[in-house]
Design a protein around this motif. Sequence first.
Motif, PDB file in Angstrom:
ATOM      1  N   ALA A  45      66.377 -20.746   3.706  1.00 31.38           N
ATOM      2  CA  ALA A  45      65.635 -20.378   4.914  1.00 31.38           C
ATOM      3  C   ALA A  45      64.461 -19.456   4.613  1.00 31.38           C
ATOM      4  N   TRP A  46      64.158 -19.220   3.359  1.00 34.82           N
ATOM      5  CA  TRP A  46      63.002 -18.413   2.957  1.00 34.82           C
ATOM      6  C   TRP A  46      62.588 -18.859   1.573  1.00 34.82           C
ATOM      7  N   ASP A  47      61.412 -18.348   1.135  1.00 34.45           N
ATOM      8  CA  ASP A  47      60.979 -18.637  -0.223  1.00 34.45           C
ATOM      9  C   ASP A  47      60.260 -17.432  -0.804  1.00 34.45           C
ATOM     10  N   ALA A  48      59.638 -17.615  -1.971  1.00 34.39           N
ATOM     11  CA  ALA A  48      59.003 -16.500  -2.677  1.00 34.39           C
ATOM     12  C   ALA A  48      57.858 -15.884  -1.885  1.00 34.39           C
ATOM     13  N   ALA A  49      57.205 -16.674  -1.018  1.00 31.67           N
ATOM     14  CA  ALA A  49      56.107 -16.144  -0.216  1.00 31.67           C
ATOM     15  C   ALA A  49      56.621 -15.114   0.792  1.00 31.67           C
ATOM     16  N   MET A  86      52.856 -20.110  -0.428  1.00 27.96           N
ATOM     17  CA  MET A  86      52.915 -20.534  -1.813  1.00 27.96           C
ATOM     18  C   MET A  86      51.510 -20.924  -2.266  1.00 27.96           C
ATOM     19  N   VAL A  87      51.248 -20.791  -3.559  1.00 28.77           N
ATOM     20  CA  VAL A  87      49.912 -21.064  -4.082  1.00 28.77           C
ATOM     21  C   VAL A  87      49.422 -22.439  -3.644  1.00 28.77           C
ATOM     22  N   LYS A  88      50.308 -23.431  -3.646  1.00 24.68           N
ATOM     23  CA  LYS A  88      49.914 -24.794  -3.280  1.00 24.68           C
ATOM     24  C   LYS A  88      49.567 -24.927  -1.801  1.00 24.68           C
ATOM     25  N   GLU A  89      49.913 -23.924  -0.987  1.00 23.21           N
ATOM     26  CA  GLU A  89      49.641 -23.971   0.452  1.00 23.21           C
ATOM     27  C   GLU A  89      48.351 -23.259   0.824  1.00 23.21           C
ATOM     28  N   ILE A  90      47.810 -22.449  -0.088  1.00 30.24           N
ATOM     29  CA  ILE A  90      46.626 -21.642   0.215  1.00 30.24           C
ATOM     30  C   ILE A  90      45.425 -22.231  -0.514  1.00 30.24           C
ATOM     31  N   HIS A  91      44.493 -22.748   0.258  1.00 26.55           N
ATOM     32  CA  HIS A  91      43.315 -23.402  -0.302  1.00 26.55           C
ATOM     33  C   HIS A  91      42.058 -22.634   0.096  1.00 26.55           C
ATOM     34  N   THR A  92      40.941 -23.031  -0.470  1.00 23.11           N
ATOM     35  CA  THR A  92      39.671 -22.411  -0.092  1.00 23.11           C
ATOM     36  C   THR A  92      39.427 -22.556   1.402  1.00 23.11           C
ATOM     37  N   ARG A 125      40.286 -11.844   1.197  1.00 22.94           N
ATOM     38  CA  ARG A 125      40.503 -12.045  -0.237  1.00 22.94           C
ATOM     39  C   ARG A 125      41.992 -12.251  -0.473  1.00 22.94           C
ATOM     40  N   THR A 126      42.342 -12.658  -1.671  1.00 24.18           N
ATOM     41  CA  THR A 126      43.736 -12.938  -1.979  1.00 24.18           C
ATOM     42  C   THR A 126      44.246 -12.016  -3.075  1.00 24.18           C
ATOM     43  N   SER A 127      45.554 -11.959  -3.195  1.00 24.84           N
ATOM     44  CA  SER A 127      46.220 -11.177  -4.227  1.00 24.84           C
ATOM     45  C   SER A 127      46.380 -12.006  -5.495  1.00 24.84           C
ATOM     46  N   LEU A 128      46.883 -11.380  -6.517  1.00 23.27           N
ATOM     47  CA  LEU A 128      47.358 -12.113  -7.677  1.00 23.27           C
ATOM     48  C   LEU A 128      48.599 -12.899  -7.277  1.00 23.27           C
ATOM     49  N   ALA A 129      48.885 -13.964  -7.990  1.00 25.69           N
ATOM     50  CA  ALA A 129      50.056 -14.783  -7.689  1.00 25.69           C
ATOM     51  C   ALA A 129      51.306 -14.162  -8.306  1.00 25.69           C
ATOM     52  N   GLU A 130      52.410 -14.243  -7.562  1.00 25.69           N
ATOM     53  CA  GLU A 130      53.717 -13.836  -8.062  1.00 25.69           C
ATOM     54  C   GLU A 130      54.725 -14.909  -7.687  1.00 25.69           C
ATOM     55  N   LYS A 131      55.447 -15.429  -8.666  1.00 28.18           N
ATOM     56  CA  LYS A 131      56.431 -16.493  -8.444  1.00 28.18           C
ATOM     57  C   LYS A 131      55.829 -17.645  -7.638  1.00 28.18           C
ATOM     58  N   LYS A 132      54.587 -17.980  -7.986  1.00 26.61           N
ATOM     59  CA  LYS A 132      53.851 -19.084  -7.353  1.00 26.61           C
ATOM     60  C   LYS A 132      53.566 -18.825  -5.878  1.00 26.61           C
ATOM     61  N   ALA A 133      53.575 -17.552  -5.478  1.00 24.56           N
ATOM     62  CA  ALA A 133      53.225 -17.169  -4.108  1.00 24.56           C
ATOM     63  C   ALA A 133      52.005 -16.256  -4.147  1.00 24.56           C
ATOM     64  N   ARG A 134      51.306 -16.185  -3.034  1.00 20.15           N
ATOM     65  CA  ARG A 134      50.089 -15.385  -2.963  1.00 20.15           C
ATOM     66  C   ARG A 134      49.987 -14.731  -1.589  1.00 20.15           C
ATOM     67  N   LEU A 135      49.314 -13.601  -1.529  1.00 20.43           N
ATOM     68  CA  LEU A 135      49.046 -12.925  -0.263  1.00 20.43           C
ATOM     69  C   LEU A 135      47.578 -13.065   0.097  1.00 20.43           C
ATOM     70  N   ILE A 136      47.300 -12.998   1.391  1.00 21.72           N
ATOM     71  CA  ILE A 136      45.935 -13.035   1.910  1.00 21.72           C
ATOM     72  C   ILE A 136      45.687 -11.732   2.653  1.00 21.72           C
ATOM     73  N   PHE A 137      44.603 -11.047   2.316  1.00 22.02           N
ATOM     74  CA  PHE A 137      44.232  -9.806   2.999  1.00 22.02           C
ATOM     75  C   PHE A 137      42.943 -10.042   3.773  1.00 22.02           C
ATOM     76  N   CYS A 138      42.967  -9.733   5.044  1.00 18.72           N
ATOM     77  CA  CYS A 138      41.816  -9.984   5.916  1.00 18.72           C
ATOM     78  C   CYS A 138      41.488  -8.714   6.695  1.00 18.72           C
ATOM     79  N   THR A 139      40.235  -8.330   6.694  1.00 19.15           N
ATOM     80  CA  THR A 139      39.780  -7.132   7.405  1.00 19.15           C
ATOM     81  C   THR A 139      39.074  -7.547   8.687  1.00 19.15           C
TER      82      THR A 139
END
Length: 400
Positions: free
Chosen positions: A26-30, A151-157, A171-185
Amino acid sequence: MNRLTTPFGSCELTRFPEDPRDRLRAWDAADEYLLRHLDSGTGERGPVDLAGAGQITVLGDRWGALVTALAAYRPAQITDSALTHAATEANLARAGAPAGSVRLLTTQDAPPERIDVLLVRVPKSLALLEDQLYRLAPHLHEGTVVVGTGMVKEIHTSTLKLFEKIIGPTRTSLAEKKARLIFCTPDPGLLSAGRAAGDPWPLRYTVDEDGGSGAGLTVVNHAGIFCADRLDVGTRFFLQSIPTNTAGARVLDLGCGNGVVGTAVAVADPDAEVVFTDESYQAVASARATFEANVRTDRWRAEFLVGDGVADLPPGSVDLVLNNPPFHSHQATTDATALRMFAQSRKVLRPGGELWVVANRHMGYHTHLRRLFGNSEVVASEPRFVVLRAVKREKRPRPM
């Protein structure tokens, strides 16, 4: 059932409907990455003070993992899925969260008036993300903390461009366990424009003359509905095969999507009673809009249900089920949803009632239908798709 351990505590989570044979979590690395960031600032930003943050809103939480972990901060959850709501309620109860600790909202509901922290689980549908960001933007402010995850495969340009276009610098974070964060101001100028900036949803189009019984119908699609700007190939093929001389039958458009199949039946047979059901709030809103765009609603009979398949219908209450089942659950490919729909259809059909299914040929659904109904017939076929028909037979009394 699996246990998620986070900086905010540990909880047992399941998807919905619960199935002990289901190996999907019911959850993943993201989800884990976002929760770690909120606590410690992992991902190039400092920790978020959730206790003093104000209104926390979570968009796209797939099975309630995020809001269950954050229940102590009384977040709001916005989702397009009735199954997500059901999973969230079950997971919150299992975690011992007080009643009302999470405000459950749909993608069709008005968002919280002011949002101080917006957490976005990037959806599979870019269109749904676009529509929801437009809807939420007027409720953000310059100080709103906006963090996305996927997940990295879900986040595109294109994903990042939507955040940038509607909310502000991204902007985005570094990837961890094939997951990524998005930071928006948040950009105050963009926020003030809000929905007036040009949310294109819903879309409308007219089915062309090759659309079988759907030809000439106006179709309305809210964001997130499959193949939103045209009739998809499978549905087009289905509309060339479905029975329309239903003689006033009660017809169920199961997993209705934009409702074009059920609407085609209603237009062909004004005496039919058509029930549209889907687990997507966007889909049922689309089906209602499609129906109302094509029929005189004071004459035709229709019902629109959001929920778990046929859960709201009595057994033996339907004459005909029309079904174009999905074979994905978020990013996972699975036939579990389709097989469950077939079993639900058999339950809700009257003796002699029929289930009609369109599907990719390679799914091999005829075998499952034969096992469940005792029969399966190919009504129409072409290289990619097949239309199948199964009949619920009368139960014969056992010999004494």
